[in-house]
Design a protein around this motif. Structure first.
Motif, PDB file in Angstrom:
ATOM      1  N   LYS A  31      18.312  -4.250 -36.437  1.00 49.38           N
ATOM      2  CA  LYS A  31      19.541  -4.384 -35.635  1.00 49.38           C
ATOM      3  C   LYS A  31      19.889  -3.062 -34.946  1.00 49.38           C
ATOM      4  O   LYS A  31      21.024  -2.576 -35.030  1.00 49.38           O
ATOM      5  CB  LYS A  31      20.710  -4.843 -36.509  1.00 49.38           C
ATOM      6  CG  LYS A  31      20.501  -6.184 -37.213  1.00 49.38           C
ATOM      7  CD  LYS A  31      21.733  -6.546 -38.042  1.00 49.38           C
ATOM      8  CE  LYS A  31      21.578  -7.897 -38.718  1.00 49.38           C
ATOM      9  NZ  LYS A  31      20.526  -7.870 -39.770  1.00 49.38           N
ATOM     10  N   LEU A  32      18.946  -2.495 -34.231  1.00 48.58           N
ATOM     11  CA  LEU A  32      19.121  -1.152 -33.684  1.00 48.58           C
ATOM     12  C   LEU A  32      20.370  -1.026 -32.826  1.00 48.58           C
ATOM     13  O   LEU A  32      21.183  -0.111 -33.027  1.00 48.58           O
ATOM     14  CB  LEU A  32      17.883  -0.748 -32.876  1.00 48.58           C
ATOM     15  CG  LEU A  32      17.980   0.598 -32.153  1.00 48.58           C
ATOM     16  CD1 LEU A  32      18.319   1.721 -33.129  1.00 48.58           C
ATOM     17  CD2 LEU A  32      16.681   0.907 -31.423  1.00 48.58           C
ATOM     18  N   PHE A  33      20.548  -1.899 -31.850  1.00 52.66           N
ATOM     19  CA  PHE A  33      21.711  -1.780 -30.967  1.00 52.66           C
ATOM     20  C   PHE A  33      23.009  -1.876 -31.762  1.00 52.66           C
ATOM     21  O   PHE A  33      23.984  -1.195 -31.469  1.00 52.66           O
ATOM     22  CB  PHE A  33      21.685  -2.858 -29.877  1.00 52.66           C
ATOM     23  CG  PHE A  33      20.601  -2.655 -28.853  1.00 52.66           C
ATOM     24  CD1 PHE A  33      20.398  -1.415 -28.281  1.00 52.66           C
ATOM     25  CD2 PHE A  33      19.801  -3.699 -28.463  1.00 52.66           C
ATOM     26  CE1 PHE A  33      19.408  -1.216 -27.340  1.00 52.66           C
ATOM     27  CE2 PHE A  33      18.797  -3.525 -27.522  1.00 52.66           C
ATOM     28  CZ  PHE A  33      18.602  -2.277 -26.959  1.00 52.66           C
TER      29      PHE A  33
ATOM     30  N   VAL B 132      32.251  -4.149 -31.676  1.00 46.14           N
ATOM     31  CA  VAL B 132      32.428  -2.699 -31.839  1.00 46.14           C
ATOM     32  C   VAL B 132      31.111  -1.939 -31.745  1.00 46.14           C
ATOM     33  O   VAL B 132      31.094  -0.712 -31.850  1.00 46.14           O
ATOM     34  CB  VAL B 132      33.123  -2.369 -33.175  1.00 46.14           C
ATOM     35  CG1 VAL B 132      34.475  -3.064 -33.258  1.00 46.14           C
ATOM     36  CG2 VAL B 132      32.253  -2.777 -34.360  1.00 46.14           C
ATOM     37  N   THR B 133      29.997  -2.648 -31.557  1.00 45.10           N
ATOM     38  CA  THR B 133      28.704  -1.982 -31.430  1.00 45.10           C
ATOM     39  C   THR B 133      28.097  -2.302 -30.064  1.00 45.10           C
ATOM     40  O   THR B 133      28.571  -3.188 -29.351  1.00 45.10           O
ATOM     41  CB  THR B 133      27.730  -2.430 -32.537  1.00 45.10           C
ATOM     42  OG1 THR B 133      27.522  -3.851 -32.433  1.00 45.10           O
ATOM     43  CG2 THR B 133      28.298  -2.113 -33.911  1.00 45.10           C
ATOM     44  N   VAL B 134      27.052  -1.572 -29.726  1.00 44.95           N
ATOM     45  CA  VAL B 134      26.358  -1.810 -28.455  1.00 44.95           C
ATOM     46  C   VAL B 134      25.783  -3.221 -28.450  1.00 44.95           C
ATOM     47  O   VAL B 134      25.198  -3.675 -29.437  1.00 44.95           O
ATOM     48  CB  VAL B 134      25.235  -0.772 -28.246  1.00 44.95           C
ATOM     49  CG1 VAL B 134      24.363  -1.141 -27.052  1.00 44.95           C
ATOM     50  CG2 VAL B 134      25.832   0.614 -28.053  1.00 44.95           C
ATOM     51  N   THR B 135      25.953  -3.923 -27.347  1.00 45.64           N
ATOM     52  CA  THR B 135      25.532  -5.316 -27.246  1.00 45.64           C
ATOM     53  C   THR B 135      24.223  -5.435 -26.483  1.00 45.64           C
ATOM     54  O   THR B 135      24.082  -4.882 -25.384  1.00 45.64           O
ATOM     55  CB  THR B 135      26.618  -6.157 -26.538  1.00 45.64           C
ATOM     56  OG1 THR B 135      27.837  -6.069 -27.290  1.00 45.64           O
ATOM     57  CG2 THR B 135      26.199  -7.616 -26.447  1.00 45.64           C
ATOM     58  N   TYR B 136      23.277  -6.155 -27.073  1.00 54.08           N
ATOM     59  CA  TYR B 136      22.006  -6.403 -26.401  1.00 54.08           C
ATOM     60  C   TYR B 136      22.250  -7.215 -25.133  1.00 54.08           C
ATOM     61  O   TYR B 136      23.004  -8.176 -25.140  1.00 54.08           O
ATOM     62  CB  TYR B 136      21.064  -7.174 -27.327  1.00 54.08           C
ATOM     63  CG  TYR B 136      19.708  -7.444 -26.730  1.00 54.08           C
ATOM     64  CD1 TYR B 136      18.746  -6.441 -26.703  1.00 54.08           C
ATOM     65  CD2 TYR B 136      19.403  -8.672 -26.175  1.00 54.08           C
ATOM     66  CE1 TYR B 136      17.503  -6.668 -26.150  1.00 54.08           C
ATOM     67  CE2 TYR B 136      18.161  -8.912 -25.612  1.00 54.08           C
ATOM     68  CZ  TYR B 136      17.215  -7.904 -25.604  1.00 54.08           C
ATOM     69  OH  TYR B 136      15.986  -8.135 -25.042  1.00 54.08           O
ATOM     70  N   GLY B 137      21.629  -6.810 -24.055  1.00 55.98           N
ATOM     71  CA  GLY B 137      21.804  -7.506 -22.785  1.00 55.98           C
ATOM     72  C   GLY B 137      22.567  -6.689 -21.767  1.00 55.98           C
ATOM     73  O   GLY B 137      22.556  -7.015 -20.573  1.00 55.98           O
ATOM     74  N   MET B 138      23.243  -5.625 -22.205  1.00 56.00           N
ATOM     75  CA  MET B 138      23.894  -4.734 -21.251  1.00 56.00           C
ATOM     76  C   MET B 138      22.840  -3.874 -20.563  1.00 56.00           C
ATOM     77  O   MET B 138      21.878  -3.423 -21.190  1.00 56.00           O
ATOM     78  CB  MET B 138      24.925  -3.839 -21.945  1.00 56.00           C
ATOM     79  CG  MET B 138      26.127  -4.570 -22.485  1.00 56.00           C
ATOM     80  SD  MET B 138      27.513  -3.452 -22.869  1.00 56.00           S
ATOM     81  CE  MET B 138      26.776  -2.414 -24.120  1.00 56.00           C
ATOM     82  N   THR B 139      23.021  -3.604 -19.293  1.00 60.95           N
ATOM     83  CA  THR B 139      22.021  -2.848 -18.543  1.00 60.95           C
ATOM     84  C   THR B 139      21.830  -1.435 -19.088  1.00 60.95           C
ATOM     85  O   THR B 139      20.759  -0.856 -18.943  1.00 60.95           O
ATOM     86  CB  THR B 139      22.415  -2.761 -17.060  1.00 60.95           C
ATOM     87  OG1 THR B 139      23.744  -2.204 -16.955  1.00 60.95           O
ATOM     88  CG2 THR B 139      22.413  -4.126 -16.399  1.00 60.95           C
ATOM     89  N   LEU B 140      22.855  -0.878 -19.721  1.00 61.45           N
ATOM     90  CA  LEU B 140      22.742   0.482 -20.232  1.00 61.45           C
ATOM     91  C   LEU B 140      22.341   0.540 -21.696  1.00 61.45           C
ATOM     92  O   LEU B 140      22.207   1.638 -22.261  1.00 61.45           O
ATOM     93  CB  LEU B 140      24.050   1.243 -20.024  1.00 61.45           C
ATOM     94  CG  LEU B 140      25.189   1.052 -21.043  1.00 61.45           C
ATOM     95  CD1 LEU B 140      26.291   2.062 -20.775  1.00 61.45           C
ATOM     96  CD2 LEU B 140      25.699  -0.342 -21.061  1.00 61.45           C
TER      97      LEU B 140
END
Length: 221
Positions: free
Chosen positions: A121-123, A153-161
């Protein structure tokens, strides 16, 4: 939100809940249990942003052959908002920090012994800045007339960044922990491809040293 409403309503009647709906509900419950979402208890109109908050539509992808995670939640970050633009349209992509896969594999094959591993679950191991949480709101239905609003509250997979943030965090971790884990620093900066690491060593004693003194230590940071 329309794309996920049906799955939520199936979750309201446990006796008749389909197997797919149960898995979807379990995945959402896990998100909340491990602290990857935060419930908004006050006025949902309040926000730290200078513009309206963004609500992310989502749907489950269920693959029985995938273990140990047959259910994954997909957020449609490219879905247009009320402004006509999606969240991805407004995000900066960031510079390319990812290593070329060919270079990583060729270096890995130069030695007799090799090992692979990955970060689970890296992101979702990367926390978002609290000021940006309203860019990642989701709606949860808990009854015919009860709507709850959560923030991711964590980075979401699918965001360009997301790929940039993942690589940038690993590189920063390597620098922050360099004095305690010097060998792990080079591995983090040199031998990772996305969430996979390909480690090579000339002998098994080297592997034992790395696993016991370097990787285990830096992984807890």
């Amino acid at each position: 939100m329309g794309g996920c409403r049906g799955m939520h309503w199936k979750g309201l009647s446990p006796p008749s809940m389909s197997r797919e709906a149960k898995k979807y509900k379990e995945f959402l419950d896990e998100y909340e249990t491990i602290g990857h979402t935060r419930r908004i208890l006050g006025d949902i109109k309040q926000t730290l942003l200078s513009f309206p908050p963004v609500y992310l539509p989502r749907h489950p992808v269920i693959r029985e052959s995938r273990r140990p995670t047959p259910v994954r939640l997909v957020f449609n970050i490219s879905s247009p908002t009320s402004s006509g633009k999606s969240l991805n349209d407004s995000l900066m992509v960031g510079s390319k920090l990812k290593k070329e896969l060919t270079a990583v594999i060729l270096r890995w094959r130069n030695y007799r012994f090799g090992m692979t591993a990955d970060i689970s679950k890296l992101f979702r191991q990367i926390l978002m800045d609290p000021r940006d949480l309203d860019l990642q709101r989701i709606v949860c239905l808990r009854g015919p007339s009860r709507q709850l609003v959560d923030q991711l509250v964590t980075v979401t997979y699918g965001m360009t960044l997301s790929p940039f943030l993942e690589n940038r965090v690993l590189k920063q971790l390597a620098e922050d922990e360099a004095s305690c884990f010097p060998d792990a620093r080079f591995i983090l900066k040199r031998d990772f491809y996305v969430d996979d690491v390909l480690i090579w060593c000339p002998n098994l004693d080297c592997f034992s040293f790395l696993v016991n003194t370097q990787h285990v230590g830096v992984a807890t940071k």
